[in-house]
Enzyme design. Structure first.
Site, PDB file in Angstrom:
ATOM      1  N   LYS B 108     -25.702 -14.629  -9.118  1.00 18.93           N
ATOM      2  CA  LYS B 108     -25.283 -13.873  -7.965  1.00 18.93           C
ATOM      3  C   LYS B 108     -26.325 -14.182  -6.847  1.00 18.93           C
ATOM      4  CE  LYS B 108     -24.600  -9.915  -5.066  1.00 18.93           C
ATOM      5  NZ  LYS B 108     -24.893  -8.483  -4.897  1.00 18.93           N
ATOM      6  N   GLY B 169     -26.095  -0.775   0.764  1.00 13.86           N
ATOM      7  CA  GLY B 169     -26.619   0.501   0.831  1.00 13.86           C
ATOM      8  C   GLY B 169     -26.145   1.551   1.647  1.00 13.86           C
ATOM      9  N   ALA B 195     -20.907  -5.023  -1.170  1.00  8.72           N
ATOM     10  CA  ALA B 195     -21.947  -4.444  -0.279  1.00  8.72           C
ATOM     11  C   ALA B 195     -21.247  -3.669   0.782  1.00  8.72           C
ATOM     12  CB  ALA B 195     -23.106  -5.419   0.100  1.00  8.72           C
ATOM     13  N   GLY B 196     -21.812  -2.374   0.882  1.00 12.07           N
ATOM     14  CA  GLY B 196     -21.320  -1.571   2.087  1.00 12.07           C
ATOM     15  C   GLY B 196     -20.221  -0.488   1.698  1.00 12.07           C
ATOM     16  N   ALA B 217     -22.498  -0.994  -6.134  1.00 15.21           N
ATOM     17  CA  ALA B 217     -23.725  -0.474  -7.036  1.00 15.21           C
ATOM     18  C   ALA B 217     -23.741   1.166  -6.388  1.00 15.21           C
ATOM     19  CB  ALA B 217     -24.994  -1.322  -7.029  1.00 15.21           C
ATOM     20  N   SER B 218     -24.729   1.181  -5.310  1.00 17.05           N
ATOM     21  CA  SER B 218     -25.177   2.500  -4.784  1.00 17.05           C
ATOM     22  C   SER B 218     -23.651   3.469  -4.733  1.00 17.05           C
ATOM     23  CB  SER B 218     -25.607   2.270  -3.351  1.00 17.05           C
ATOM     24  OG  SER B 218     -26.760   1.566  -3.390  1.00 17.05           O
TER      25      SER B 218
END
Lengths: 414, 267
Positions: B108, B169, B195-196, B217-218
């Site tokens: 990635k 994040g 993301a986001g 992830a987050s």
């Protein structure tokens, strides 16, 4: 390896009641309490107090260090925080008052709106556990700490999170161990052995789950002991002749930490311990009695033992968001050490199951304290001393050192 | 469910079929056990790991449990990533490190412009994609939600394009759904929303917009209860995928009763 018959030729071998492997804050604390309980103690470490203890900031902060999903640790951290004042008083009564212990409160600070939300959510979790966290206005916080930035988003007062200076505590304990043993006619070289342990010695050399009766040193000597306590942090998993089937899943979690001198005109930089969340990242500033402050700490799993430039930059950057005057300080030390991490962030503490389900005699494990080593030292010492006296409190069963060892779990009866 | 999805509707990347369309990241997890439980609850079969943050243990080492053991034990494929790289050169070196340590061509590719926004640097990203493809990597390119750039990355040989919903994040969700739709409509490689993502509905929306998978992830690792949140995402991604294929009704200004008033059967 066996030790049933100490070699009469090996006159340089040592004999003791309790051999403690590892001279960090955990090993030192255990040795101290064991000595107080009347045992002859030998602490073994090539360089006591130079591992994670050397780096640690020394926050005694069970409340501000509460993490989601780790509420199981709270009874242990709270109990240990409660023991610290007595632990310090006893050292002072013995003539060793240098510990840097301070009843300073802790301020939890948030930088932006999201940090404010994160701290408010955490406060809810803290208060639901009955912990004391008071919300302050930024104005109230700055009345206490005038050098705080006006641009903060949140401030909480945690009155009962205090601090010690781990280096001072380690030095005081080591000196006390040597002096108290000396008073009973035991030399320093019998009390603190500056060598590395290579392997455990077993009553039955063919059976690593038989009684432990000492350790072998890298200089060829043996230390014969009634009980061996493994308290050498990350090094525990590398010891030779550990009980078969015992898995000690320790991994290094590196931390960078800074020490700075505050110029006279800026003293005190702050009086409370400051723990910030700055745009989602943690940073703390711990004021010391000698006019220095400790700023930490990163958390890296990159297997890189040296000080990381990016981490130092980030710590200084985020500390300045809390206290702009940090830019005026003299940077006197950057240190990196590895914390001994476990899969569930809880310590490996207690005896190891023998084949008959009882503990393997002569062996206690006390490692994997991760980021709580200093805070948990008095409790680790108390639990270990109780085990030495044959007392096993089931309250601490969840921290058993063999909980990650499938081969050592009690067998279900089909 | 996973088994069915693997048989009926697998996500195929570089010829490899995956039963789960939820790709997980590992950053921000409070403990190794907590991360393991969350990954298991998410049902993920592919998880990305920052090569600059986690060193793979040396071959044959018997050190303590680490992240890579955890993935191996749970049959989760590792997707090394170049998080934290600011130049094409750093990304190249980090990708090589990942290939060597983890024995996979997949990477990635993340080339970040600055720490404040963590947005991709388009110029460095294009250069790194070209170079990595030339070196035989299967590049999963983390990119802006720019339909022009996404198509360009595909033309350069990216195995998948990964447009962001919002900066890393932030948990702000999908800020430009129209662009994501446009990227999907023109892509012939898998499009992975990356993301986001803040909560389950964001992931469902990504799938409804036609994305082939979602990476996050987050949103899980920093949730108060990561396991429950991972389960929520597992269901949201399946729900969004099914909805995207089921043919939604048109949006109307005026109401339309579900049963016509005339000749309604008397049930």
């Amino acid at each position: 390896m066996s030790c049933t018959a100490p070699d009469p030729l090996a006159a340089h071998d040592l004999s003791t009641d309790v051999a403690v492997i590892g001279g960090g804050i955990i090993g030192l604390g255990i040795a101290l309490e064991a000595q107080r309980a009347g045992h002859r103690v030998t602490l073994i470490d090539p360089a006591p107090g130079t591992g994670a203890t050397f780096a640690a900031a020394g926050m005694l902060a069970p409340v501000s260090e509460l993490h989601y999903q780790e509420e199981n640790l709270l009874p242990l951290t709270l109990a240990s925080a409660a023991l610290w004042p007595g632990f310090i008083r006893a050292l002072a009564d013995d003539g060793y008052p240098e510990t840097g212990f301070r009843f300073t409160p802790t301020l939890a600070l948030g930088a932006d709106a999201a940090d404010r939300t994160a701290l408010a959510d955490l406060r809810e979790a803290q208060t639901s556990q009955g912990l004391d966290v008071a919300q302050l206005t930024i104005r109230e916080a700055r009345k206490r700490e005038p050098l705080l930035s006006p641009n903060l988003g949140a401030a909480h007062l945690i009155a009962h999170d205090h601090q010690v200076d781990p280096r001072a505590v380690a030095a005081s304990i080591e000196a006390r161990l040597i002096a108290a043993a000396g008073a009973e006619g035991r030399g320093e070289d019998q009390t603190v052995v500056r060598a590395r342990v290579t392997a455990l010695l077993h009553e039955d050399p063919a059976d690593t789950r038989s009684r432990i009766c000492g350790v072998l040193l890298d200089d060829g000597r043996s230390v014969h002991a009634r009980e061996v306590v493994i308290a050498n942090g990350l090094g525990a998993a590398g010891l030779g002749a550990l009980p078969e089937g015992l898995v000690l899943p320790l991994r290094p979690v590196h931390g960078d930490i800074l020490r700075l001198r505050v110029p006279e005109h800026l003293r005190p930089l702050c009086t409370a311990t400051l723990r910030g969340v700055v745009r989602g990242l943690p940073v703390y500033v711990v004021p010391r009695n000698d006019g220095t402050v400790v700023i930490g700490a990163s958390s890296r799993e990159d297997c890189s033992a040296g000080v990381n430039a990016g981490a130092v930059h980030q710590l200084l950057r985020d500390a300045q968001v809390l206290l702009p005057a940090v830019a005026e300080l003299e940077l006197i030390e950057t240190t990196a050490r590895a914390r001994p991490g476990t899969p569930d962030n809880a310590p490996l503490l207690g005896r190891v199951a023998a084949s008959d389900g009882t503990g393997i005699p002569g062996l206690i494990i006390a490692t994997g304290f991760f980021r709580h080593g200093v805070l948990l030292a008095p409790m680790a010492a108390r639990i270990t001393t109780q085990l030495l006296a044959g007392v096993c409190d089931p309250a601490w069963d969840r921290f058993r050192p063999d909980r990650f060892s499938p081969a050592l779990q009690p067998q279900e009866i089909p | 469910m996973t088994q069915t999805m693997l048989e009926t509707d697998p996500l195929v990347i570089d010829g490899i079929p995956l039963g789960s369309r939820l790709i997980m990241g590992t950053g921000g997890a409070p403990s190794l056990d907590g991360l393991g439980a969350a990954l298991l609850a998410s049902g993920t079969e592919l998880t990305t790991v920052a090569m600059r943050r986690y060193s793979a243990p040396a071959a044959g080492s018997t050190g303590g449990t680490n992240l890579f053991d955890l993935l191996l034990e749970n049959n989760i494929r590792v997707l090394p990533n170049t998080a934290g790289c600011f130049t094409a050169r750093e990304a190249l070196m980090t990708a090589e490190l990942g290939r060597e340590a983890l024995e996979t061509d997949w990477v990635k590719l993340e080339v970040i412009a600055d720490e404040h926004t963590l947005l991709p640097d388009a110029v460095e990203l294009v250069e790194a994609t070209e170079a990595l493809v030339a070196r035989g990597f299967k590049v999963f390119a983390y990119t802006n939600d720019d339909p022009v750039l996404a198509l360009r990355l595909e033309q350069l040989g990216a195995a998948a394009v990964m447009p962001l919903g919002a900066p890393i994040g932030t948990g702000l969700g999908i800020l430009n759904p129209h662009n994501i739709e446009l990227i999907v409509s023109r892509a012939s490689v898998p499009v992975i929303l990356d993301a986001g993502i803040g909560t389950a509905s964001d992931a469902a929306l990504a799938m409804e917009l036609g994305c082939d998978a979602v990476l996050l992830a987050s949103a899980v690792t920093r949730a108060q209860d990561p396991v429950a949140m991972a389960q929520a995402f597992r269901h949201a991604v399946i729900g969004g995928r099914l909805a995207a294929q089921a043919g939604r009704i048109p949006r109307r200004t005026h109401a339309l009763a579900s049963s016509a008033m005339e000749g309604r059967p008397d049930l």
